[in-house]
Design a protein around this motif. Structure first.
Motif, PDB file in Angstrom:
ATOM      1  N   MET B  94      -3.937  -8.357  -6.983  1.00 15.22           N
ATOM      2  CA  MET B  94      -3.614  -7.152  -6.226  1.00 15.22           C
ATOM      3  C   MET B  94      -3.757  -7.460  -4.742  1.00 15.22           C
ATOM      4  N   GLU B  95      -2.790  -7.011  -3.943  1.00 19.83           N
ATOM      5  CA  GLU B  95      -2.862  -7.221  -2.499  1.00 19.83           C
ATOM      6  C   GLU B  95      -2.558  -5.891  -1.811  1.00 19.83           C
ATOM      7  N   MET B  96      -3.298  -5.589  -0.735  1.00 28.23           N
ATOM      8  CA  MET B  96      -3.033  -4.340  -0.021  1.00 28.23           C
ATOM      9  C   MET B  96      -2.243  -4.602   1.249  1.00 28.23           C
ATOM     10  N   ALA B  97      -1.332  -3.678   1.553  1.00 22.01           N
ATOM     11  CA  ALA B  97      -0.675  -3.686   2.854  1.00 22.01           C
ATOM     12  C   ALA B  97      -1.224  -2.463   3.587  1.00 22.01           C
ATOM     13  N   ASN B  98      -1.849  -2.687   4.724  1.00 24.08           N
ATOM     14  CA  ASN B  98      -2.493  -1.586   5.442  1.00 24.08           C
ATOM     15  C   ASN B  98      -1.468  -0.856   6.304  1.00 24.08           C
ATOM     16  N   ILE B  99      -0.864   0.195   5.730  1.00 28.99           N
ATOM     17  CA  ILE B  99       0.152   0.927   6.496  1.00 28.99           C
ATOM     18  C   ILE B  99      -0.407   2.235   7.060  1.00 28.99           C
ATOM     19  N   ARG B 100      -1.732   2.411   6.974  1.00 32.70           N
ATOM     20  CA  ARG B 100      -2.326   3.605   7.591  1.00 32.70           C
ATOM     21  C   ARG B 100      -2.916   3.231   8.960  1.00 32.70           C
ATOM     22  N   GLU B 101      -4.037   2.482   8.964  1.00 28.62           N
ATOM     23  CA  GLU B 101      -4.660   2.098  10.238  1.00 28.62           C
ATOM     24  C   GLU B 101      -3.726   1.247  11.106  1.00 28.62           C
ATOM     25  N   GLY B 115       9.816   0.702   9.831  1.00 28.23           N
ATOM     26  CA  GLY B 115      10.208  -0.714   9.891  1.00 28.23           C
ATOM     27  C   GLY B 115       9.000  -1.628   9.773  1.00 28.23           C
ATOM     28  N   LYS B 116       7.925  -1.248  10.488  1.00 30.61           N
ATOM     29  CA  LYS B 116       6.719  -2.075  10.473  1.00 30.61           C
ATOM     30  C   LYS B 116       6.081  -2.065   9.082  1.00 30.61           C
ATOM     31  N   ALA B 117       6.096  -0.882   8.451  1.00 31.85           N
ATOM     32  CA  ALA B 117       5.520  -0.784   7.110  1.00 31.85           C
ATOM     33  C   ALA B 117       6.297  -1.661   6.140  1.00 31.85           C
ATOM     34  N   ILE B 118       7.628  -1.703   6.288  1.00 33.21           N
ATOM     35  CA  ILE B 118       8.446  -2.546   5.403  1.00 33.21           C
ATOM     36  C   ILE B 118       8.064  -4.015   5.589  1.00 33.21           C
ATOM     37  N   ARG B 119       7.852  -4.417   6.863  1.00 35.55           N
ATOM     38  CA  ARG B 119       7.436  -5.797   7.130  1.00 35.55           C
ATOM     39  C   ARG B 119       6.100  -6.129   6.468  1.00 35.55           C
ATOM     40  N   ARG B 127       3.183 -12.845  -0.190  1.00 34.66           N
ATOM     41  CA  ARG B 127       1.877 -13.477  -0.383  1.00 34.66           C
ATOM     42  C   ARG B 127       1.477 -13.465  -1.851  1.00 34.66           C
ATOM     43  N   ILE B 128       1.676 -12.321  -2.479  1.00 33.96           N
ATOM     44  CA  ILE B 128       1.138 -12.191  -3.837  1.00 33.96           C
ATOM     45  C   ILE B 128       1.877 -13.079  -4.834  1.00 33.96           C
ATOM     46  N   ARG B 129       3.065 -13.531  -4.466  1.00 36.81           N
ATOM     47  CA  ARG B 129       3.763 -14.489  -5.326  1.00 36.81           C
ATOM     48  C   ARG B 129       2.954 -15.777  -5.442  1.00 36.81           C
ATOM     49  N   MET B 400       2.894 -14.752   6.425  1.00 37.55           N
ATOM     50  CA  MET B 400       3.466 -14.731   7.772  1.00 37.55           C
ATOM     51  C   MET B 400       4.979 -14.746   7.719  1.00 37.55           C
ATOM     52  N   ALA B 401       5.523 -15.585   6.825  1.00 35.21           N
ATOM     53  CA  ALA B 401       6.980 -15.654   6.710  1.00 35.21           C
ATOM     54  C   ALA B 401       7.530 -14.283   6.329  1.00 35.21           C
ATOM     55  N   GLY B 402       6.814 -13.582   5.452  1.00 36.35           N
ATOM     56  CA  GLY B 402       7.255 -12.259   5.042  1.00 36.35           C
ATOM     57  C   GLY B 402       7.227 -11.273   6.194  1.00 36.35           C
ATOM     58  N   ALA B 403       6.195 -11.329   7.011  1.00 35.15           N
ATOM     59  CA  ALA B 403       6.070 -10.408   8.136  1.00 35.15           C
ATOM     60  C   ALA B 403       7.116 -10.704   9.206  1.00 35.15           C
ATOM     61  N   LEU B 404       7.499 -11.965   9.332  1.00 31.87           N
ATOM     62  CA  LEU B 404       8.368 -12.349  10.442  1.00 31.87           C
ATOM     63  C   LEU B 404       9.848 -12.382  10.073  1.00 31.87           C
ATOM     64  N   SER B 405      10.162 -12.309   8.754  1.00 29.44           N
ATOM     65  CA  SER B 405      11.589 -12.450   8.412  1.00 29.44           C
ATOM     66  C   SER B 405      12.282 -11.096   8.413  1.00 29.44           C
TER      67      SER B 405
END
Lengths: 355, 405
Positions: B94-101, B115-119, B127-129, B400-405
């Motif tokens: 399980m991995e969390m994406a912090n889209i609140r704070e 857009g940022k939340a999608i990134r 990552r979780i892959r 990082m690749a996921g956040a930047l692509s």
């Protein structure tokens, strides 16, 4: 700085050979690490335990084919039985201290004997003309990092210097003082005004040369584009890494398997930008090397001498090293007691990099 | 790579996230990402209903990876890990994406926030892959106790513990027991000393003090120098007393500062140790398993010293129950002996004494029981020889690749 007179000499190289002979002969040390003149104009390091092989000793060869710190660290992972006298240039002694601080060697039984270093000529120059000798007064005769070297004297445990017509021993550590005493240099220490004035003038001149070099390298390697152009001739031989006296990992980060991207990742990158340059790791390697090594760099110039593409890689590393060293108030190899900056936690630092 | 079955759950967090960005769009974009078989939104995933729903969806859809896009992992990572566990999924899948704070509360423009939340979701999905299941292990707590300081409080605590059937090691740095109470000639001290020395449950070590400390609640290892063997125990009671300073002020015993920092017990401006809670746990330090008796906590009367010793013993007996097990951290570091050059920088930065150096092999290794997985060593290692499980280069790079692509 005060010195102990070495009577009967007016030449540093001859005085060094005399001190090596004296230390081995008197039993003050059981081995001496020193370069000798080898076949075909080569200058290998030898570990002599007797004075006979030292006939061909060249404590100041015109070139630096192997950095002395590398030679010393190759047999001092554990301290040797008995004492070893390592005769090396100031940059080699500083690298030796840095390597010991990184726990890759143990200098407990080693006395680092250095000298006023005239610099060396580039390896490639000597192979075309084997009569070349470095001339500290003629920067063009020296390898580029020697031209801007300000730490060419008084390093290690004890150093040999010339002042006026006399040769002097400069004890720099307790170990160096004991060594001088053991060899019988017990007279009073004297001031060395001529040496001081000449050294200060050369340091000043070299500081200016260094500033100029940093300025032009900075301009040339500006930004990612500039850096890419700077390294455009890199053939990826990694010689700069191989000859570095401090670089010590078993497997370089650049060669690690999990750093490689999959074909799918490469194709995705290519698809998003139209094309992707291969091989991908030239800049990563050099930036990684600068980030890993700049704090420990002693600006010896081995990397630049070894580069087959004549890239001024040593001058770039040295320029970066000056910056990072100032940032942490650290000087590579200056003292065995200064902690390595990356092992120290400061609650308050580097505010200048906050936004 | 085998066909993954990643489920993405975008939490609205009541109005906290849902009002600030388009969570439906985040979910529909997530569905297009590699390995994602299910992506949906939910009102309040950390509520009892939400947790039950999540568990059910994991089971029903046969998910092998879960991304929860919600609040900070500091808030609910353990909540959702527990949900995964009860759904039969390894909690480290399980991995969390912090889209609140990191998004809803700080990015005012809803489009930008979406857009940022999608990134961030893409980063987590990538990552979780690369995650693999990590196994938790438990180790048995050692029911023995070490009491440091052989004054009135230390002796009282030792005797009470012995009465309760616990083995106790009482360490006193002077050559005799009794501490300041015997110097003052307190009447009961002699009798206490006799009882302590007679007790079969109490091992008294005189002329020694802790020089090294490792471990945590349940398994402490205290080194007393070369002359003594290491002592192991599940809890510690500090009964080190106090002294009077030049200005008449109360000060902790000389050397207490070193002891406290060795045990990672924080101290206040007066030099005395902090307490876990001023009224709920006044006889315990913030470090689990380390308790305070007598004047080690601050000056008090002899009668109070005894009461404090009783309270500290109570705290030990209530927590260090024989047979109790503690979980070890699965997210530890491992050192490759092939890559390690023995420079020992990792040891300098390890706050848990978890790394040791072998003079023979000239390499370092991590004690997985002591390691808390902070990752300091992995960051410090110049040779890339330290790997933080769950923070591998591959995982970080994919993120990082996921956040930047």
């Amino acid at each position: 700085m005060k010195g102990l007179r070495v009577p009967g000499f007016d030449d540093i190289a001859k005085a060094l050979k005399y001190i090596i002979d004296l230390s081995l002969g008197s039993g003050a040390v059981s081995g001496a690490l020193v370069p000798v003149r080898g076949p075909e104009g080569s200058f290998p390091w030898i570990l002599a335990s007797d004075t006979a092989p030292l006939e061909g000793a060249e404590p100041l060869p015109p070139v630096m084919p192997v950095q002395g710190a590398r030679a010393l660290a190759s047999f001092t992972q554990d301290p040797p039985e008995g004492k070893v006298l390592a005769v090396m240039r100031p940059c080699e002694a500083r690298a030796s201290i840095e390597v010991a601080k990184l726990q890759q060697s143990d200098l407990d039984g080693t006395i680092l004997l250095t000298m006023d270093c005239p610099g060396v000529v580039p390896l490639a120059d000597l192979s075309s003309d084997d009569s070349l000798e470095p001339d500290p007064g003629d920067p063009a005769s020296l390898r580029p990092l020697c031209r801007q070297c300000t730490q060419f004297t008084a390093a290690g445990d004890i150093s040999v210097a010339r002042s006026g017509e006399g040769i002097y021993l400069l004890p720099l550590t307790e170990k160096g003082r004991l060594f001088a005493k053991e060899l019988g240099f017990t007279g009073g220490e004297t001031e060395l005004p001529e040496w001081r004035a000449r050294t200060d003038a050369l340091i000043k001149q070299r500081e200016e040369a260094a500033l100029e070099s940093h300025r032009s390298i900075r301009l040339e390697a500006q930004g990612l584009e500039g850096l890419a152009a700077f390294f455009s001739g890199c053939v990826g031989c990694r010689s700069c890494r191989t000859v570095c006296p401090v670089c010590y990992c078993r497997l370089c980060f650049i060669d690690m398997k999990d750093r490689r991207s999959s074909a799918a990742d490469h194709l995705a990158r290519s698809a998003s930008a139209g094309a992707a340059r291969l091989v991908t790791d030239t800049l990563l390697f050099h930036i990684g090397r600068m980030s890993h090594m700049s704090l420990s760099c002693v600006s010896c110039g081995m990397c630049e001498d070894a580069c087959p593409s004549d890239i001024p890689v040593g001058r770039l590393m040295s320029m970066v090293s000056v910056g990072t060293s100032q940032l942490f108030g650290y000087s590579a190899g200056a003292s065995p007691d200064d902690p390595l900056p990356l092992t120290v936690f400061e609650p308050e630092e580097l505010h200048e990099y906050e936004d | 790579m085998a066909q993954e079955r990643t489920g993405v759950f975008v939490c609205s967090c009541g109005p906290n996230i849902g009002d600030r960005l388009d969570i439906e769009r985040v979910a529909s974009r997530a569905l297009e990402m590699e390995g994602v078989v299910l992506a949906e939104t939910y009102g309040l995933l950390c509520s009892p209903k939400g947790k039950a729903y999540l568990e059910e969806r994991i089971r029903e859809s046969g998910l092998d990876r879960v991304v929860v896009a919600a609040c900070s992992p500091r808030e609910h990572e353990s909540t959702f890990m527990a949900v995964c566990e009860s759904a039969g999924l390894n909690p480290f899948m399980m991995e969390m994406a912090n889209i609140r704070e990191q998004v809803a509360w700080v990015t005012p423009d809803p489009d930008e926030a979406t857009g940022k939340a999608i990134r961030l979701v893409r980063a987590a999905v990538r990552r979780i892959r690369r995650h693999s299941p990590l196994r938790k292990t438990t180790i048995l707590c050692d029911p023995e106790v070490i009491v440091i300081g052989g004054g009135m409080a230390g002796m009282t605590a030792s005797l009470l513990l012995a009465e309760a059937g616990r083995r106790v090691t009482l360490v006193e740095r002077k050559r005799t027991l009794g501490g300041s109470a015997s110097e003052r000639g307190e009447p009961d001290v002699g009798e206490l000393m006799e009882k302590v020395l007679e007790s079969k449950e109490i091992t008294v070590i005189l002329g020694a003090e802790p020089l090294s400390a490792a471990g945590f609640f349940g398994n402490f290892i205290i080194g007393l120098g070369d002359e003594h063997e290491e002592v192991r125990a599940g809890s510690l009671i500090l009964a080190t007393g106090c002294i009077t300073g030049d200005k008449g002020e109360a000060l902790p015993s000389p050397g207490f500062d070193e002891l406290a920092s060795m045990l990672r017990v924080s101290t206040g401006t007066d030099g005395f140790p902090s307490r876990k809670h001023p009224s709920l746990a006044p006889f315990s330090t913030p470090i689990d398993g380390i308790h305070l008796a007598g004047c080690a906590r601050g000056p008090c009367s002899p009668r109070d010293a005894v009461r404090r010793a009783e309270a500290a013993v109570g705290a030990v007996l209530a927590t260090l129950v024989p047979g109790r097990e503690v979980e070890t951290e699965p997210r530890t570091s491992v050192i490759s002996a092939t890559l390690c050059r023995g420079c020992r920088m990792c040891m300098e930065v390890c706050a848990y004494g978890a790394i040791s150096f072998s003079e023979e092999e000239k390499t370092c290794s991590v004690n997985a029981v002591l390691c808390k997985g902070c990752g300091n060593c992995a960051a410090a290692c110049p040779s890339g020889a330290v790997r933080s499980l769950h923070f591998t280069p591959d995982q970080i790079r994919s993120q990082m690749a996921g956040a930047l692509s």
